[in-house]
Scaffold this motif. Structure first.
Motif, mmCIF file in Angstrom:
data_model
loop_
_atom_site.group_PDB
_atom_site.id
_atom_site.type_symbol
_atom_site.label_atom_id
_atom_site.label_comp_id
_atom_site.label_asym_id
_atom_site.label_seq_id
_atom_site.Cartn_x
_atom_site.Cartn_y
_atom_site.Cartn_z
ATOM 1 N N ALA A 18 0.831 -1.204 0.000
ATOM 2 C CA ALA A 18 0.000 0.000 0.000
ATOM 3 C C ALA A 18 0.866 1.254 0.000
ATOM 4 N N GLU A 19 1.929 1.237 0.785
ATOM 5 C CA GLU A 19 2.793 2.407 0.877
ATOM 6 C C GLU A 19 3.487 2.716 -0.442
ATOM 7 N N VAL A 20 3.960 1.685 -1.131
ATOM 8 C CA VAL A 20 4.677 1.940 -2.383
ATOM 9 C C VAL A 20 3.725 2.507 -3.431
ATOM 10 N N PHE A 21 2.473 2.040 -3.452
ATOM 11 C CA PHE A 21 1.531 2.587 -4.428
ATOM 12 C C PHE A 21 1.210 4.044 -4.124
ATOM 13 N N ALA A 22 1.059 4.370 -2.861
ATOM 14 C CA ALA A 22 0.818 5.765 -2.486
ATOM 15 C C ALA A 22 2.009 6.631 -2.894
ATOM 16 N N GLU A 23 3.212 6.132 -2.694
ATOM 17 C CA GLU A 23 4.408 6.887 -3.054
ATOM 18 C C GLU A 23 4.537 7.053 -4.564
#
Length: 145
Positions: A18-23
Motif C-alpha cells: 500500500a505504501e509503495v503505491f501511495a508513493e
C-alpha cells in the motif's frame, strides 16, 4: 493514468504494498505538477500483480525483480527530465518497499504513452485538449479555492 507494479510473492509486506503505491502516485502527481488536482488525483489508478516467485524473470531465469509500468497520455511527463525523475522516484520507492530483499539493478520502469484521444476515465475519451481542459477546470473550481 494507470500504474502497474509487478513483483514476486514475498518481496513486499502487505503494508509496503500500500505504501509503495501511495508513493508512486505522489511522485507522478508531483513531477507532473498536479499534486492535489481534484481531477487528476483520483485518476491515478493502478494494480499490483504479485506472481509466484518462479514466474518473475531477469536474464531468462527466475529472479527477485520488480517492474513498474506507467501508462499515460502523450502530454504527461513529455520532458526527458520528467521521465528521468519518475523513473528515479519509482526505483527508489520500490527499493525502499522491498526492505533489502531486492537489488536496485533488478527494478525496471517503463513509461508507455497512449495514442492521442485514447485515454479514458468515467466512460469519456480524452484527447490532449479535453484532458488539459478538465485538469484546468478542476484546479479553477471554487471548491478548490
Amino acid at each position: 493514468m494507470p500504474i502497474t507494479l509487478t513483483v514476486p510473492e514475498g518481496l513486499l509486506s502487505a503494508k509496503a504494498e500500500a505504501e509503495v503505491f501511495a508513493e508512486l502516485t505522489r511522485s507522478l502527481l508531483g513531477i507532473a505538477q498536479l499534486s492535489g488536482n481534484p481531477f487528476m488525483t483520483p485518476n491515478v489508478v493502478g494494480s499490483l500483480q504479485v506472481l509466484p516467485k518462479n514466474h518473475v524473470f531477469a536474464g531468462g531465469k527466475p529472479a527477485p525483480a520488480a517492474f513498474v509500468e506507467l501508462k499515460l497520455p502523450e502530454i504527461a511527463l513529455a520532458r526527458p527530465e520528467d521521465k528521468q525523475a519518475f523513473i528515479e522516484a519509482a526505483t527508489a520507492a520500490v527499493e525502499r518497499a522491498a526492505e533489502g530483499r531486492l537489488q536496485r539493478d533488478h527494478i525496471w520502469t517503463n513509461i508507455v504513452y497512449v495514442e492521442e484521444g485514447s485515454w479514458g476515465a468515467a466512460g469519456l475519451a480524452y484527447d490532449n485538449a479535453r484532458l488539459i481542459g478538465a485538469i484546468q477546470a478542476a484546479a479553477a473550481s471554487p471548491a478548490n479555492a
